[in-house]
Scaffold this motif. Structure first.
Motif, PDB file in Angstrom:
ATOM      1  N   VAL A 108     -52.542  20.611  -1.504  1.00 46.82           N
ATOM      2  CA  VAL A 108     -53.314  20.957  -0.045  1.00 46.82           C
ATOM      3  C   VAL A 108     -54.639  20.682  -0.065  1.00 46.82           C
ATOM      4  O   VAL A 108     -55.250  20.282  -1.227  1.00 46.82           O
ATOM      5  CB  VAL A 108     -53.241  22.491   0.211  1.00 46.82           C
ATOM      6  N   SER A 109     -55.305  20.392   1.043  1.00 42.89           N
ATOM      7  CA  SER A 109     -56.447  19.985   1.017  1.00 42.89           C
ATOM      8  C   SER A 109     -57.583  20.935   0.179  1.00 42.89           C
ATOM      9  O   SER A 109     -57.119  22.282   0.031  1.00 42.89           O
ATOM     10  CB  SER A 109     -57.052  20.003   2.543  1.00 42.89           C
ATOM     11  N   GLY A 110     -58.671  20.421  -0.103  1.00 45.07           N
ATOM     12  CA  GLY A 110     -59.462  21.425  -0.938  1.00 45.07           C
ATOM     13  C   GLY A 110     -60.093  20.542  -2.071  1.00 45.07           C
ATOM     14  O   GLY A 110     -59.632  19.426  -2.257  1.00 45.07           O
ATOM     15  N   THR A 111     -60.593  21.264  -2.892  1.00 47.08           N
ATOM     16  CA  THR A 111     -61.153  20.755  -4.441  1.00 47.08           C
ATOM     17  C   THR A 111     -60.634  21.521  -5.484  1.00 47.08           C
ATOM     18  O   THR A 111     -60.512  22.854  -5.235  1.00 47.08           O
ATOM     19  CB  THR A 111     -62.493  20.480  -4.469  1.00 47.08           C
ATOM     20  N   ASP A 112     -60.658  21.092  -6.720  1.00 47.82           N
ATOM     21  CA  ASP A 112     -60.492  21.991  -7.868  1.00 47.82           C
ATOM     22  C   ASP A 112     -61.860  22.590  -8.071  1.00 47.82           C
ATOM     23  O   ASP A 112     -62.760  21.820  -8.460  1.00 47.82           O
ATOM     24  CB  ASP A 112     -59.874  21.200  -9.048  1.00 47.82           C
ATOM     25  N   ILE A 113     -62.031  23.847  -8.343  1.00 42.67           N
ATOM     26  CA  ILE A 113     -63.324  24.411  -8.715  1.00 42.67           C
ATOM     27  C   ILE A 113     -63.551  24.574  -9.808  1.00 42.67           C
ATOM     28  O   ILE A 113     -64.847  24.865 -10.435  1.00 42.67           O
ATOM     29  CB  ILE A 113     -63.279  25.821  -7.886  1.00 42.67           C
ATOM     30  N   ALA A 114     -62.617  24.863 -10.892  1.00 42.99           N
ATOM     31  CA  ALA A 114     -62.943  24.999 -12.380  1.00 42.99           C
ATOM     32  C   ALA A 114     -63.338  24.086 -13.097  1.00 42.99           C
ATOM     33  O   ALA A 114     -63.156  22.697 -12.738  1.00 42.99           O
ATOM     34  CB  ALA A 114     -61.503  25.712 -12.911  1.00 42.99           C
ATOM     35  N   PRO A 115     -64.245  24.141 -14.081  1.00 43.51           N
ATOM     36  CA  PRO A 115     -64.910  22.876 -14.694  1.00 43.51           C
ATOM     37  C   PRO A 115     -63.732  22.437 -15.691  1.00 43.51           C
ATOM     38  O   PRO A 115     -63.857  21.266 -16.331  1.00 43.51           O
ATOM     39  CB  PRO A 115     -65.962  23.492 -15.575  1.00 43.51           C
ATOM     40  N   VAL A 116     -62.682  23.036 -15.792  1.00 38.08           N
ATOM     41  CA  VAL A 116     -61.577  22.713 -16.831  1.00 38.08           C
ATOM     42  C   VAL A 116     -60.397  21.893 -15.893  1.00 38.08           C
ATOM     43  O   VAL A 116     -59.850  22.620 -15.046  1.00 38.08           O
ATOM     44  CB  VAL A 116     -61.006  23.769 -17.744  1.00 38.08           C
ATOM     45  N   ALA A 117     -60.193  20.904 -16.291  1.00 33.87           N
ATOM     46  CA  ALA A 117     -59.192  20.022 -15.292  1.00 33.87           C
ATOM     47  C   ALA A 117     -57.911  21.020 -15.639  1.00 33.87           C
ATOM     48  O   ALA A 117     -57.486  21.465 -16.212  1.00 33.87           O
ATOM     49  CB  ALA A 117     -58.764  18.717 -15.970  1.00 33.87           C
ATOM     50  N   ARG A 118     -57.512  20.821 -14.259  1.00 31.87           N
ATOM     51  CA  ARG A 118     -55.924  21.594 -14.211  1.00 31.87           C
ATOM     52  C   ARG A 118     -54.891  21.047 -15.089  1.00 31.87           C
ATOM     53  O   ARG A 118     -54.942  19.979 -15.457  1.00 31.87           O
ATOM     54  CB  ARG A 118     -55.436  21.553 -12.642  1.00 31.87           C
ATOM     55  N   TYR A 119     -53.974  22.096 -15.343  1.00 33.22           N
ATOM     56  CA  TYR A 119     -52.965  21.790 -16.251  1.00 33.22           C
ATOM     57  C   TYR A 119     -52.036  20.600 -15.570  1.00 33.22           C
ATOM     58  O   TYR A 119     -51.665  20.792 -14.577  1.00 33.22           O
ATOM     59  CB  TYR A 119     -51.994  22.898 -16.712  1.00 33.22           C
ATOM     60  N   PRO A 120     -51.668  19.548 -16.396  1.00 30.59           N
ATOM     61  CA  PRO A 120     -50.656  18.530 -15.994  1.00 30.59           C
ATOM     62  C   PRO A 120     -49.399  18.909 -15.468  1.00 30.59           C
ATOM     63  O   PRO A 120     -48.799  19.537 -15.926  1.00 30.59           O
ATOM     64  CB  PRO A 120     -50.617  17.528 -16.976  1.00 30.59           C
ATOM     65  N   GLY A 121     -49.005  18.627 -14.075  1.00 30.72           N
ATOM     66  CA  GLY A 121     -47.897  18.953 -13.256  1.00 30.72           C
ATOM     67  C   GLY A 121     -48.228  19.917 -12.413  1.00 30.72           C
ATOM     68  O   GLY A 121     -47.236  20.197 -11.659  1.00 30.72           O
ATOM     69  N   LEU A 122     -49.086  20.743 -12.275  1.00 33.56           N
ATOM     70  CA  LEU A 122     -49.507  21.936 -11.307  1.00 33.56           C
ATOM     71  C   LEU A 122     -50.012  21.124 -10.034  1.00 33.56           C
ATOM     72  O   LEU A 122     -50.629  20.252 -10.137  1.00 33.56           O
ATOM     73  CB  LEU A 122     -50.397  22.801 -11.952  1.00 33.56           C
ATOM     74  N   THR A 123     -49.394  21.801  -9.096  1.00 31.36           N
ATOM     75  CA  THR A 123     -49.778  21.249  -7.665  1.00 31.36           C
ATOM     76  C   THR A 123     -50.574  22.285  -7.279  1.00 31.36           C
ATOM     77  O   THR A 123     -50.370  23.552  -7.176  1.00 31.36           O
ATOM     78  CB  THR A 123     -48.506  21.071  -7.009  1.00 31.36           C
ATOM     79  N   ARG A 124     -51.781  22.150  -6.238  1.00 31.06           N
ATOM     80  CA  ARG A 124     -52.433  22.893  -5.707  1.00 31.06           C
ATOM     81  C   ARG A 124     -51.817  23.192  -4.377  1.00 31.06           C
ATOM     82  O   ARG A 124     -51.701  22.204  -3.277  1.00 31.06           O
ATOM     83  CB  ARG A 124     -54.012  22.113  -5.343  1.00 31.06           C
ATOM     84  N   THR A 125     -51.469  24.399  -4.297  1.00 31.46           N
ATOM     85  CA  THR A 125     -50.709  25.100  -3.121  1.00 31.46           C
ATOM     86  C   THR A 125     -51.415  25.842  -2.051  1.00 31.46           C
ATOM     87  O   THR A 125     -51.025  26.092  -0.896  1.00 31.46           O
ATOM     88  CB  THR A 125     -49.413  25.686  -3.440  1.00 31.46           C
ATOM     89  N   PHE A 126     -52.663  26.212  -2.418  1.00 28.26           N
ATOM     90  CA  PHE A 126     -53.612  27.196  -1.538  1.00 28.26           C
ATOM     91  C   PHE A 126     -55.003  27.084  -2.109  1.00 28.26           C
ATOM     92  O   PHE A 126     -55.339  26.660  -3.069  1.00 28.26           O
ATOM     93  CB  PHE A 126     -53.045  28.596  -1.891  1.00 28.26           C
ATOM     94  N   TRP A 127     -56.074  26.712  -0.851  1.00 29.12           N
ATOM     95  CA  TRP A 127     -57.235  26.609  -1.137  1.00 29.12           C
ATOM     96  C   TRP A 127     -57.892  27.516  -0.035  1.00 29.12           C
ATOM     97  O   TRP A 127     -57.683  27.519   1.032  1.00 29.12           O
ATOM     98  CB  TRP A 127     -57.915  25.468  -0.972  1.00 29.12           C
TER      99      TRP A 127
END
Length: 204
Positions: A108-127
């Protein structure tokens, strides 16, 4: 003449029949009863043997089926060498496609806020952002322990201090603090091999 002869013979035999002793008649009756009893016993024994054979056949049926299946597999291997391995490889390639319906197709629209990259294979579903507070939700098919280890190692490597908030076999919540920056992450093991990650922070 024939009728007269039969009547005459019957007339001669009848007196002899009535002259047979009573004990003889009793012996004949007992003999007939014994014979009838033996016939009944033989019939019951035959039925019992038949049911015993039927149970033996039913017990042997699975073994016969397994032997037949093994024979078919051997014949297939002779015609197409490595058939079992090829089928297994094909199923493993199809598995991700069949399972793709269980997870979102895109972020979904938005950005990743954590300084650690998201775990591979996870999808952002809510922001969601409310004032300075931002909350992001991820989910996907992954190993719970591996996802947890990914974030613990990632934040620790960046110099964040870890504070455990809660832990259970299905979920853990951690806070990582560095200076005035604080990240709260909740990692949950979901059904069907899915994992969800909630990360929230306040903008500085």
């Amino acid at each position: 003449m024939n009728k007269l002869g039969f009547i005459a013979a019957a007339a001669q035999f009848a007196p002899r029949l009535f002259q047979v002793r009573r004990s003889t008649w009793i012996a004949v009756g007992v003999g007939l009863l014994v014979l009838f009893g033996l016939l009944i016993w033989a019939a019951l024994a035959l039925i019992s043997w038949f049911f015993g054979q039927a149970q033996g056949w039913s017990a042997a049926a699975p073994e016969v089926a397994r032997e037949a299946l093994a024979t078919v597999e051997q014949q297939v291997e002779q015609v197409v060498p490595g058939a079992r391995e090829k089928v297994a490889a094909g199923l493993s390639e199809l598995a991700p496609i069949l399972k793709s319906e269980d997870r979102p197709q895109r972020d979904v629209s938005g950005t990743d806020i954590a300084p650690v990259a998201r775990y591979p294979g996870l999808t952002r579903t809510f922001w969601h952002r409310e004032g300075r507070q931002i909350n992001v939700h991820y989910e996907g098919r992954a190993d719970f322990a591996a996802v947890l280890d990914h974030y613990v190692r990632g934040f620790t490597a960046l110099g964040y201090t870890q504070e455990l908030q809660s832990a259970s076999p299905e979920a853990e919540t951690h806070a990582w603090i560095k200076g005035k920056q604080r990240y709260l992450a909740k990692i949950v093991s979901e059904p069907k091999g899915m994992v969800s990650v909630d990360i929230e922070t306040a903008l500085q």
